[in-house]
Design an enzyme around this catalytic site. Structure first.
Site, PDB file in Angstrom:
ATOM      1  N   CYS B  87      -4.386  76.237  -0.915  1.00 39.97           N
ATOM      2  CA  CYS B  87      -2.947  76.095  -1.135  1.00 39.97           C
ATOM      3  C   CYS B  87      -2.421  77.255  -1.984  1.00 39.97           C
ATOM      4  CB  CYS B  87      -2.653  74.731  -1.751  1.00 39.97           C
ATOM      5  SG  CYS B  87      -0.938  74.240  -1.577  1.00 39.97           S
ATOM      6  N   HIS B 204      -5.685  70.787   1.828  1.00 36.85           N
ATOM      7  CA  HIS B 204      -6.494  70.489   0.640  1.00 36.85           C
ATOM      8  C   HIS B 204      -7.756  69.705   0.994  1.00 36.85           C
ATOM      9  CE1 HIS B 204      -3.582  71.482  -2.610  1.00 36.85           C
ATOM     10  NE2 HIS B 204      -2.687  71.252  -1.678  1.00 36.85           N
ATOM     11  N   GLU B 206     -10.149  69.118  -0.916  1.00 39.32           N
ATOM     12  CA  GLU B 206     -10.572  68.352  -2.101  1.00 39.32           C
ATOM     13  C   GLU B 206      -9.831  67.026  -2.229  1.00 39.32           C
ATOM     14  OE1 GLU B 206      -8.396  70.724  -2.152  1.00 39.32           O
ATOM     15  OE2 GLU B 206      -6.977  70.519  -3.822  1.00 39.32           O
TER      16      GLU B 206
END
Ligand SMILES: Nc1ncnc2c1ncn2[C@@H]1O[C@H](COP(=O)(O)OP(=O)(O)O)[C@@H](O)[C@H]1O
Lengths: 80, 230, 573, 80
Positions: B87, B204, B206
């Site tokens: 990002c 993302h 994560e």
């Protein structure tokens, strides 16, 4: 015709962007930058061929949309 | 695997990325402050997290790209240390010249936060090896400036070199304008550098590393990095 | 000749009677700076002068309440030495004038209320009311407010996980923007605002002070009219990046033992923060206003005391800790200045380059501000709706109308503009009943929601108040949470009108009754009155924010149907 | 000295903000707006008193920070 519009923050209104740019320029080693203000620059291509009428229309566009007159000023220039 | 997460003023996914790395490796990564002029010896992975470094004022990632620590990140990347930018991290890597192209305002000008489907294109890197080519994965996006731009010539080069890692796709893997959430050229959601050692991506991984959060498609990426770099 | 004319008094929003009280308290005529301070402290917004009497009737206690109303935010025990700290606050008028910045600074303000107490913010919510969808301004306001809330919350990195939206013509000229923040703190690391310790340094941190929003606090309490246009430059611009730095710097300092007391500078800035801290601690303060970090040249003591510049905090430190604290704030590139000391005089002494420019007694201003028992009349009971009053529709037509109704339509367009997943603990995303955020590194979570149905409150304030509380309770239980406490944001019209005051009184009664019945106390709240345009009041809107605890995240429920063949069951009457 | 910097998108780079403004002007009833492009306008106050040196410094600021030359052009004007 072409209209160029500058939209800038009114004096005294906080400009977080300008402040951050000033700071970043300092960390990049540029000294002697006393102030930075960031604004918008808008170019419009208009079908109108009469400069006075074009200015009048852009004036209204600024008031209604392009600038937020609560916190911003605008300046218009009209070019052939 | 010895990993570090860079922390800029305004980073806000630094902790999330650290949690994901720790979950896969069992070891908390080193958190590196942006003013550091030296990075620890023997790093295998440097992660540049999401967030709003310097408020994303001026342009997303522009100011962070000039932080002292980024000079070191570049030096390490040249040596082949893996670099992952997610990002805002992707924006920073392009601004810093570690990855080609630029990330512009989303096509419809709105911030977008939701899960999207991605088609995996390149599985030859340490980041993407656990996925199969053409596989569809689901990752969340959360960005305002994720519209990937490269001019025709650059685009041809990126495509030709197989540098596209992920594309925005439909659940069935179709890649079309309708599945292009932000106007990116060729639906590009993530790219790698020429050597495949630096990955930048808007989605993302994560954020989806356990079913409780709504999915775990991101977990294999971190597991694979640990495996490849240990 | 007197320098303070009746016009100046009126411009400061003080009545003739209030000004008499000012003269009594001062024992002399105030100067302009002092008058400005009175006007801010006694504004409806800061003093709660019309509402105090009724707010006192709300139930605020339970064994799990650590701190009820009166502090920056409410604090409840959520076990394992953790506390949830939360509050909801309005930013209605500024958001109508400048939707993006008004809403953004509203989020900034409520975040500060929460992290000032030592909590890391973990969730934001927003309760919004707009005019009718076909009103000329509605689109512009909706998109500005939503992007402002997103713009601030996304940048700060706190997930915006829920909220509510209604549309009604009564909000055409006066939208409501209520923002709620929930934070989590260690119970032994909660910070309060009461100043203590004679001689202790008073410290200013955050952004520099500009001429932003001078008179903003008085504006928030005055009815809107055509000339509010003139007050426009009083809108502040938010700087979420600085707020993020301020959160991190405060958290870092809070991990040490340097802070005696801390409070954010919200509406009414330096004035209300310094007076409230001093009054709560029974202290006096001496401020050297020339030491305040200033953004502009030529600022006066009056402007410094009344400025509403954002992203600023005031702290009292343990003496000797100044340098350590300064180093933390400088690391985060924020201003830090020792601007005063605590005294034993019970007075606020303002100095400007060594000269006294203001000297006021603290308690009579802060604690003894006026309190009104405004006349009110109960809302007449609306006639009961008879079955024969209702036109029957074919069920599919009725369903189509319901789905198309702006009050029921999907809110996805809104929450997709909010980062609702940052921090990696959003277990229950928006779109269901309450949203759920996990307590970091645990298997427990907080269930959070905001609710109110203004048309019910209008029809029957007591029942409508009850219903709003009950709805939050149901939304929390529906996801498997144990409801613990609420915050309220009371948005009403002009309290000087007995019918409006009657709505307020009725809603307080209803909220109180529901809270008692459910053992679900009020721990914080905010009142926004004078929500009227050209004499037309908004629907009475007591927005309720509920917080509950999910003890085991493996035992939650969510809205989507999970598989074919499952059975649907309807509960209740 | 004051420096004024205009940062605009290169030709061929799609300008979603400009497109959105054009569209919004259309819905507001302004006809005959053929094209709109939006850029940034940055004002800097510099301690430097020599115009040539100021321009040279601002040129470097643009290259290093103010513009992303992958997608943007910049133009500088220096004023007394
Ligand atoms: N302004 C908003 N911001 C974020 N989420 C919202 C907002 N408004 C509504 N939502 C979300 O949309 C869903 C439906 O909201 P609502 O209609 O108020 O639900 P209910 O009436 O069942 O409580 C909820 O999950 C709520 O959190």
């Amino acid at each position: 015709m072409k209209a160029k519009v500058h939209v800038t923050l009114k004096n005294g209104v906080l400009d977080p962007q300008g402040k951050a740019i000033q700071h970043a320029l300092g960390s990049l080693g540029f000294s002697g930058v006393d102030d930075v203000r960031q604004g918008k620059y808008i170019e419009l291509d208009l079908a109108e061929t009469d400069a006075a009428k074009a200015r009048e229309a852009v004036e209204r566009m600024c008031k209604e949309l392009l600038a937020n007159t609560v916190i911003e000023n605008y300046a218009i220039s009209i070019e052939g | 695997m010895k990993a570090a997460v860079i922390v800029f003023p305004g980073s806000n996914c630094d902790r999330d990325l650290a949690v994901a790395l720790e979950k896969s490796s069992g070891k908390a990564p080193i958190m590196l402050w942006h003013r550091e002029t030296e990075v620890p010896q023997g790093l295998d992975l440097i992660a540049v997290p999401g967030g709003f470094s310097y408020g994303d004022y001026l342009r997303s990632g522009a100011m962070a790209a000039h932080s002292p620590v980024m000079r070191e990140v570049k030096r390490m990347a040249e040596k082949g240390v893996r670099v992952l930018g997610v990002c805002n991290g992707f924006q920073i890597l392009t601004e810093a010249g570690l990855l080609p192209g630029a990330l512009m305002r989303n096509r419809d000008l709105k911030f977008i936060c939701r899960d999207v489907h991605l088609k995996v294109e390149n599985t030859e890197t340490a980041f993407t090896r656990p996925y199969t080519k053409g596989q569809v994965v689901r990752f969340p996006v959360a960005h305002h400036d994720g519209n990937f731009f490269a001019d025709d010539e650059l685009l041809k080069r990126i495509e030709g070199n197989g540098q596209v890692a992920f594309r925005y796709a439909g659940a069935d893997g179709t890649v079309s304008d309708a599945t292009n959430i932000n106007g990116s050229r060729n639906n590009i959601a993530g790219i790698v550098n020429g050597k495949g050692t630096v990955l930048g991506m808007m989605p993302h991984p994560e954020r989806l590393i356990e079913p409780k959060l709504g999915g775990a498609d991101g977990k294999p990426m971190f597991d694979a990095l640990v495996e490849a770099l240990s | 000749m007197s320098k303070i004319t009746p016009e100046i008094v009126a411009q400061h929003g003080l009545t003739a009677d209030e000004y008499k009280l000012v003269l009594d308290i001062m024992g002399r005529e105030p100067n302009l700076t002092e008058l400005g301070i009175f006007s801010v402290m006694w504004s409806e917004h800061c003093s709660y002068k019309s509402s105090k009497k009724w707010l006192k009737t709300l139930p605020t206690k339970a064994p799990w309440v650590i701190c009820g109303p009166g502090e920056n935010a409410g604090v409840i025990d959520i076990g394992e030495n953790l506390a949830a700290i939360f509050k909801m606050e309005s930013h209605n008028h500024p958001s109508f004038i400048e939707p993006y910045q008004g809403a953004a600074t509203g989020v900034g303000g409520i975040l500060r209320d929460v992290f000032t107490m030592g909590a890391r913010p973990v969730a934001n919510l927003n309760a919004l009311r707009f005019g009718s969808p076909d009103h000329a301004k509605t689109r512009h306001l909706v998109s500005g407010v939503v992007s402002g809330i997103g713009g601030y919350g996304n940048c700060v990195g706190v997930p915006t996980v829920g909220g509510e939206v209604n549309f009604h013509s009564s909000y055409n000229g006066n939208i409501l923007v209520n923002a709620m923040t929930v934070g989590v703190a260690q119970q032994d690391k909660i910070f309060y605002s009461a100043a203590a310790g004679i001689g202790n340094p008073v410290v200013y941190v955050g952004s520099k002070t500009g001429r932003d929003g001078i008179h903003g606090a008085t504006m928030a309490s005055a009815e809107f009219n055509a000339d509010s246009e003139e007050k426009r430059p009083t809108v502040q611009v938010g700087d979420p990046f600085t707020e993020k730095l301020l959160i991190e710097a405060c958290m870092e300092l809070m991990a040490t033992d340097a802070i005696v007391a801390i409070q954010d500078m919200g509406a009414a800035g330096l004035t209300s923060s310094s007076f409230e801290m001093a009054s709560k601690g029974g202290m006096g303060v001496e401020l050297e206003l020339d030491k305040v970090p200033m953004r502009e040249t030529g600022m006066t003591p009056y402007e410094l005391m009344l400025s509403e510049s954002q992203e600023r905090m005031l702290m009292v430190l343990v003496p000797g800790k100044e340098d350590m604290a300064r180093a933390i704030f400088e690391k985060w590139e924020l201003d830090f200045a020792v601007i005063g000391t605590l005294t034993d005089t019970g007075r606020m002494v303002l100095k400007w380059h060594g000269e006294v420019v203001g000297d006021l007694p603290i308690d009579p201003l802060a604690a003894a501000s006026p309190e009104y028992d405004r006349p009110w009349i109960p809302t007449p009971k609306a006639p009961e709706v008879q079955p024969s009053d209702v036109t029957e529709l074919a069920w599919n037509e009725a369903l189509a109308r319901l789905i198309a109704s702006p009050d029921l339509a999907s809110r996805r367009w809104i929450w997709e503009q909010y980062d609702h997943m940052v921090m990696g603990d959003t277990v229950g995303r928006p779109g269901g009943d309450a949203s759920v955020v996990r307590l970091h590194r645990s298997n427990r979570g907080l269930a959070v929601t905001t609710d109110c149905t203004p048309r019910y409150v209008k029809a029957d304030p007591v029942e409508g108040g009850k219903q709003a509380v009950a709805e939050t309770w149901r939304n929390i239980t529906a996801v498997g949470g144990r409801p613990l406490a609420i915050t309220d944001n009371m948005n009403f019209g002009n309290p000087e009108k007995p019918e409006i005051m009657g709505q307020f009184v009725g809603a307080c009664q209803g909220i109180g009754e529901a809270c008692i019945a459910l053992d679900y106390p009020v721990v914080s709240g905010n009142v926004s009155l004078y929500n009227e345009t050209a004499g037309q009041a908004i629907l009475p809107t007591p927005a309720i924010g509920g917080v509950g605890l999910v003890d085991d995240l493996d035992k939650t429920a969510s809205i989507p149907f999970k598989a074919e063949g499952q059975v649907l069951v309807l509960f209740g009457q």
